[in-house]
Scaffold this motif. Structure first.
Motif, mmCIF file in Angstrom:
data_model
loop_
_atom_site.group_PDB
_atom_site.id
_atom_site.type_symbol
_atom_site.label_atom_id
_atom_site.label_comp_id
_atom_site.label_asym_id
_atom_site.label_seq_id
_atom_site.Cartn_x
_atom_site.Cartn_y
_atom_site.Cartn_z
ATOM 1 N N GLN A 88 -7.384 7.548 7.895
ATOM 2 C CA GLN A 88 -8.263 8.672 8.256
ATOM 3 C C GLN A 88 -9.714 8.218 8.235
ATOM 4 O O GLN A 88 -10.513 8.628 9.074
ATOM 5 C CB GLN A 88 -8.064 9.822 7.260
ATOM 6 C CG GLN A 88 -6.776 10.591 7.479
ATOM 7 C CD GLN A 88 -6.589 11.669 6.428
ATOM 8 O OE1 GLN A 88 -6.819 11.438 5.236
ATOM 9 N NE2 GLN A 88 -6.159 12.846 6.857
ATOM 10 N N TRP A 89 -10.035 7.387 7.287
ATOM 11 C CA TRP A 89 -11.403 6.900 7.157
ATOM 12 C C TRP A 89 -11.725 5.872 8.249
ATOM 13 O O TRP A 89 -12.765 5.913 8.872
ATOM 14 C CB TRP A 89 -11.597 6.355 5.748
ATOM 15 C CG TRP A 89 -12.816 5.516 5.458
ATOM 16 C CD1 TRP A 89 -12.825 4.378 4.729
ATOM 17 C CD2 TRP A 89 -14.175 5.752 5.838
ATOM 18 N NE1 TRP A 89 -14.103 3.877 4.640
ATOM 19 C CE2 TRP A 89 -14.958 4.701 5.321
ATOM 20 C CE3 TRP A 89 -14.821 6.751 6.591
ATOM 21 C CZ2 TRP A 89 -16.326 4.611 5.511
ATOM 22 C CZ3 TRP A 89 -16.195 6.653 6.784
ATOM 23 C CH2 TRP A 89 -16.935 5.600 6.245
ATOM 24 N N LEU A 90 -10.777 4.959 8.511
ATOM 25 C CA LEU A 90 -11.007 3.958 9.570
ATOM 26 C C LEU A 90 -11.255 4.637 10.914
ATOM 27 O O LEU A 90 -12.098 4.232 11.697
ATOM 28 C CB LEU A 90 -9.800 3.026 9.698
ATOM 29 C CG LEU A 90 -9.501 2.056 8.559
ATOM 30 C CD1 LEU A 90 -8.169 1.364 8.802
ATOM 31 C CD2 LEU A 90 -10.604 1.015 8.427
ATOM 32 N N ALA A 135 0.453 14.028 6.275
ATOM 33 C CA ALA A 135 -0.797 13.792 5.559
ATOM 34 C C ALA A 135 -1.943 13.459 6.509
ATOM 35 O O ALA A 135 -3.096 13.721 6.216
ATOM 36 C CB ALA A 135 -0.626 12.671 4.538
ATOM 37 N N TRP A 143 -16.297 10.155 1.701
ATOM 38 C CA TRP A 143 -15.363 9.037 1.848
ATOM 39 C C TRP A 143 -15.414 8.081 0.674
ATOM 40 O O TRP A 143 -14.424 7.435 0.358
ATOM 41 C CB TRP A 143 -15.634 8.297 3.162
ATOM 42 C CG TRP A 143 -15.200 9.096 4.345
ATOM 43 C CD1 TRP A 143 -15.996 9.678 5.280
ATOM 44 C CD2 TRP A 143 -13.857 9.426 4.699
ATOM 45 N NE1 TRP A 143 -15.233 10.355 6.196
ATOM 46 C CE2 TRP A 143 -13.914 10.212 5.878
ATOM 47 C CE3 TRP A 143 -12.610 9.156 4.137
ATOM 48 C CZ2 TRP A 143 -12.781 10.721 6.495
ATOM 49 C CZ3 TRP A 143 -11.472 9.655 4.759
ATOM 50 C CH2 TRP A 143 -11.566 10.428 5.921
ATOM 51 N N ALA A 186 5.788 11.863 5.643
ATOM 52 C CA ALA A 186 4.541 11.778 4.873
ATOM 53 C C ALA A 186 3.350 11.378 5.752
ATOM 54 O O ALA A 186 2.279 11.980 5.668
ATOM 55 C CB ALA A 186 4.698 10.804 3.714
ATOM 56 N N THR A 224 -4.638 7.865 3.977
ATOM 57 C CA THR A 224 -6.024 8.257 3.695
ATOM 58 C C THR A 224 -7.002 7.203 4.221
ATOM 59 O O THR A 224 -8.032 7.545 4.798
ATOM 60 C CB THR A 224 -6.207 8.426 2.170
ATOM 61 O OG1 THR A 224 -5.114 9.186 1.665
ATOM 62 C CG2 THR A 224 -7.489 9.150 1.864
ATOM 63 N N VAL A 225 -6.673 5.942 4.026
ATOM 64 C CA VAL A 225 -7.540 4.873 4.522
ATOM 65 C C VAL A 225 -7.634 4.937 6.044
ATOM 66 O O VAL A 225 -8.710 4.773 6.612
ATOM 67 C CB VAL A 225 -7.034 3.493 4.068
ATOM 68 C CG1 VAL A 225 -7.872 2.393 4.694
ATOM 69 C CG2 VAL A 225 -7.064 3.381 2.561
ATOM 70 N N MET A 282 0.835 -1.201 0.000
ATOM 71 C CA MET A 282 0.000 0.000 0.000
ATOM 72 C C MET A 282 0.869 1.250 0.000
ATOM 73 O O MET A 282 1.717 1.421 0.873
ATOM 74 C CB MET A 282 -0.891 0.017 1.248
ATOM 75 C CG MET A 282 -2.195 -0.721 1.058
ATOM 76 S SD MET A 282 -3.353 0.192 0.011
ATOM 77 C CE MET A 282 -4.178 1.186 1.250
ATOM 78 N N PRO A 283 0.657 2.146 -0.959
ATOM 79 C CA PRO A 283 1.412 3.402 -0.961
ATOM 80 C C PRO A 283 1.115 4.204 0.318
ATOM 81 O O PRO A 283 -0.012 4.164 0.820
ATOM 82 C CB PRO A 283 0.880 4.139 -2.180
ATOM 83 C CG PRO A 283 0.269 3.096 -3.043
ATOM 84 C CD PRO A 283 -0.246 2.049 -2.106
ATOM 85 N N VAL A 284 2.148 4.893 0.817
ATOM 86 C CA VAL A 284 2.021 5.591 2.100
ATOM 87 C C VAL A 284 0.812 6.517 2.153
ATOM 88 O O VAL A 284 0.014 6.462 3.090
ATOM 89 C CB VAL A 284 3.298 6.414 2.406
ATOM 90 C CG1 VAL A 284 3.165 7.134 3.727
ATOM 91 C CG2 VAL A 284 4.510 5.514 2.405
ATOM 92 N N ILE A 285 0.659 7.339 1.122
ATOM 93 C CA ILE A 285 -0.419 8.326 1.176
ATOM 94 C C ILE A 285 -1.790 7.646 1.061
ATOM 95 O O ILE A 285 -2.747 8.049 1.720
ATOM 96 C CB ILE A 285 -0.237 9.404 0.082
ATOM 97 C CG1 ILE A 285 1.079 10.153 0.292
ATOM 98 C CG2 ILE A 285 -1.394 10.386 0.095
ATOM 99 C CD1 ILE A 285 1.149 10.977 1.556
ATOM 100 N N ALA A 286 -1.862 6.593 0.262
ATOM 101 C CA ALA A 286 -3.125 5.854 0.182
ATOM 102 C C ALA A 286 -3.452 5.247 1.545
ATOM 103 O O ALA A 286 -4.583 5.351 2.037
ATOM 104 C CB ALA A 286 -3.029 4.764 -0.881
ATOM 105 N N ALA A 346 -12.241 7.773 11.355
ATOM 106 C CA ALA A 346 -13.081 8.958 11.228
ATOM 107 C C ALA A 346 -14.024 9.066 12.432
ATOM 108 O O ALA A 346 -14.504 8.055 12.941
ATOM 109 C CB ALA A 346 -13.878 8.904 9.923
ATOM 110 N N ASN A 394 5.469 7.075 -4.981
ATOM 111 C CA ASN A 394 4.985 7.446 -3.648
ATOM 112 C C ASN A 394 5.518 8.769 -3.139
ATOM 113 O O ASN A 394 5.027 9.278 -2.141
ATOM 114 C CB ASN A 394 5.444 6.401 -2.629
ATOM 115 C CG ASN A 394 4.533 5.220 -2.593
ATOM 116 O OD1 ASN A 394 3.341 5.347 -2.841
ATOM 117 N ND2 ASN A 394 5.091 4.074 -2.308
#
Lengths: 326, 268
Positions: free
Chosen positions: A154-156, A266, B232, A262, A151-152, A144-148, A158, B200
């Protein structure tokens, strides 16, 4: 990585030219050949010196300048000696952030190494099918890319509709139903650490498992014959084999975690109230955000020094070992 | 049987965030903002992917990311291979120094040098350009590329090259016809890691390219969530689109990737 044994450049000297006529091995040709390796190395060396060396030198120069928005716009160079360093080192912020960075690195690396090692040993114990199954899971997290991934997370985590809060609420912790993870220093760090540990374990676990596969089975048999129990076998056979690997990985993780820009940036930009800034983020926010470029450069330089100090011990071992080997 | 049970729990723990990203991306908004999580999307929608793809500058940034990443990887392979060949095959003064130097370069604190790099690029009047990004990414992945390729070159038996030269090839021809084909797997696994690093990269592009036309996908994605508020579904669709190329590459090249990384990263 194996280092091949060296032999003089060419076996049969390249007396054959492209047109198939033997060339005379005269003096100019000899010289050309002795220059060849340097010519081959030149592009890589030049690129590294310009794009890595120059920023390092430039960073050093900037850190002795009074460089804020005014000087920046007018292209002024105002040397101010060690004022930046004096201000940084006498201020409270820098030491607080440094302490925080070191603690942050220590917690992350300890968790990564302990859990990663346990998962690696588990992989070694599993049957083939179960092992492949778990490996797939680890590789997915690793890839998994760091920024992706950030973001995930942040959603988990939230505040509303985040799955973590839902689970905690259902597990009976009702006060967590509407919890704002980004609202406090500790909880933000908790999410960052969770994220980094999750992303980093696969590297340690998979490589550790790979390292265990080269341990000769006879050693375990011999140890069993000597009446060694599981723990003894682990400390006397497994651990000595894995030690160099564990050192190397710990060293790499210290470097990677210490520079975890990052993820922190982020996730919440070092907030709330700048309470989760670690050194690279602090240098960035002071330098770029507040436009104290000279100050930022001074903090960056100090960060590099601290990083070197944290890893000096291992760096010395590696360099020495390489010299012996080459 | 406890190891199997632990393995299943761990598997779920590691895969869940990845799964949740994809699952959310395919769920209708009603299922995303529901009091109880919808664990498996039954009502699949592509509306979020549409939102992400139609967002401002999405395709520009895909183009930017691909351009910068591919060029950086190709350049670093070319100049890295030249050096790798010299370091693996030739004996010359200062060889150790070069190797140790590149090992140190591999640990370069890029994340910390953003201010200095920003000043240099600004003075060169190259902010919001893909050129400096490409060059910095190339140098960022160069030490790893070079040191790993050195190992692959060294693994090719010298005799092959020598016999090609006896048969009338020049050194260059011997390299191109004999060694290069044998290096193909090495070049593949090395470029995989170069690709991941450049794809990345976040701190440099964050600082250097503030204009939308010059950004790459990681900055776009980190800003996406702010721009789209709490959408989302769209955010997870965007994250999925960004992650898919790497996930696919990694799963395909997993085995080779693992050994390549330990060789290259741990022991230079």
């Amino acid at each position: 990585m194996t280092v091949q044994t060296e032999r003089p450049p060419t076996g049969p000297p390249d007396v054959v030219k492209t047109d198939g006529r033997p060339g005379d091995p005269g003096k100019p040709r000899e010289r050309a050949r002795s220059l060849a390796p340097y010519l081959l190395l030149l592009p890589a060396l030049a690129a590294t010196l310009v794009f890595l060396g120059w920023p390092l030198v430039n960073n050093g120069m900037l850190s002795f300048q009074n460089l804020n928005m005014r000087q920046f716009i007018l292209h002024l160079t105002e040397w101010n000696g060690i004022d930046n360093f004096k201000e940084v080192l006498t201020g409270e912020d820098f030491w607080r952030v440094t302490g925080r960075s070191i603690a942050f690195t220590a917690v992350n690396v300890a968790l990564i190494m302990v859990i990663g090692t346990l998962v690696g040993l588990l992989l070694a114990r599993l049957g083939k099918r179960m092992r492949t199954f778990l490996l797939v899971g680890l590789v997915l997290a690793w890839a998994m890319p760091v920024i992706a991934a950030t973001t995930v997370y942040q959603w988990l985590f939230a505040q509303r509709f985040g799955v973590v809060n839902w689970v905690l609420d259902k597990a009976g912790w009702h006060s967590m139903a509407d919890f704002d993870w980004m609202g406090s220093q500790l909880s933000t760090f908790f999410v960052v650490i969770f994220l980094i540990v999750w992303m980093s374990i696969p590297f340690v676990a998979i490589n550790l498992y790979a390292a265990t596969t080269v341990i000769p089975k006879e050693l375990y048999e011999a140890a069993s014959l000597d009446g060694a129990g599981a723990w003894k076998r682990f400390t006397n056979v497994t651990l000595p084999y894995l030690r160099p690997f564990l050192y190397a990985t710990t060293f790499l993780e210290i470097i990677w975690v210490f520079k975890a820009f990052a993820q922190v940036m982020a996730l919440n930009e070092g907030g709330p109230d700048r309470l989760t800034e670690i050194l690279p983020v602090y240098a960035y926010i002071e330098g770029m955000g507040n436009q104290h470029f000279g100050m930022g450069a001074a903090i960056a330089l100090l960060t590099i020094v601290i990083l070197l100090a944290l890893t000096a011990f291992y760096l010395r071992i590696v360099l020495k070992q390489e010299e012996d080997e080459l | 049987m406890w190891p199997n049970a632990v393995a299943v729990v761990l598997f779920i723990g590691f895969v869940f965030p990845v799964y949740w990203m994809f699952a959310t991306a395919f769920k209708p908004t009603g299922d995303i903002i529901s009091e109880n999580p919808v664990w498996i999307p039954t009502d699949v929608t592509f509306e979020h992917f549409k939102t992400a793809v139609e967002a401002d500058h999405f395709w520009t940034m895909v183009g930017n990311s691909l351009t910068v990443t591919l060029l950086a990887v190709v350049f670093s392979l070319i100049i890295g291979l030249a050096s790798a060949f010299a370091l693996a095959r030739m004996r010359f003064k200062g060889r150790k120094g070069f190797i140790i130097g590149f090992m140190l370069a591999q640990m370069a604190p890029w994340e910390v040098m953003v201010i200095a790099i920003y000043m240099i690029v600004r003075d060169a009047d190259m902010l919001n350009s893909l050129v400096p990004l490409t060059l910095f990414y190339m140098v960022m992945i160069l030490p790893f590329t070079l040191l790993t390729l050195r190992g692959f070159v060294a693994a090719v038996p010298r005799e092959l090259e020598e016999s090609a030269m006896v048969d009338g090839c020049s050194r260059m021809q011997a390299f191109r016809r004999v060694i290069l084909p044998l290096l193909a797997p090495g070049l593949m696994s090395t470029s995989l890691f170069g690709f991941i690093t450049a794809w990345n990269e976040f701190p440099l592009v964050l600082v250097l390219n503030k204009e939308a036309e010059a950004k790459t996908l990681p900055v776009w994605l980190s800003g996406f969530q702010t721009a789209f508020g709490d959408d989302w579904g769209a955010t997870m669709a965007a994250a999925s689109l960004f992650a898919i190329p790497i996930l696919v590459l990694f799963v395909f090249l997993q085995r080779r990737a693992v050994s390549g990384l330990t060789d290259g990263a741990v022991k230079g």
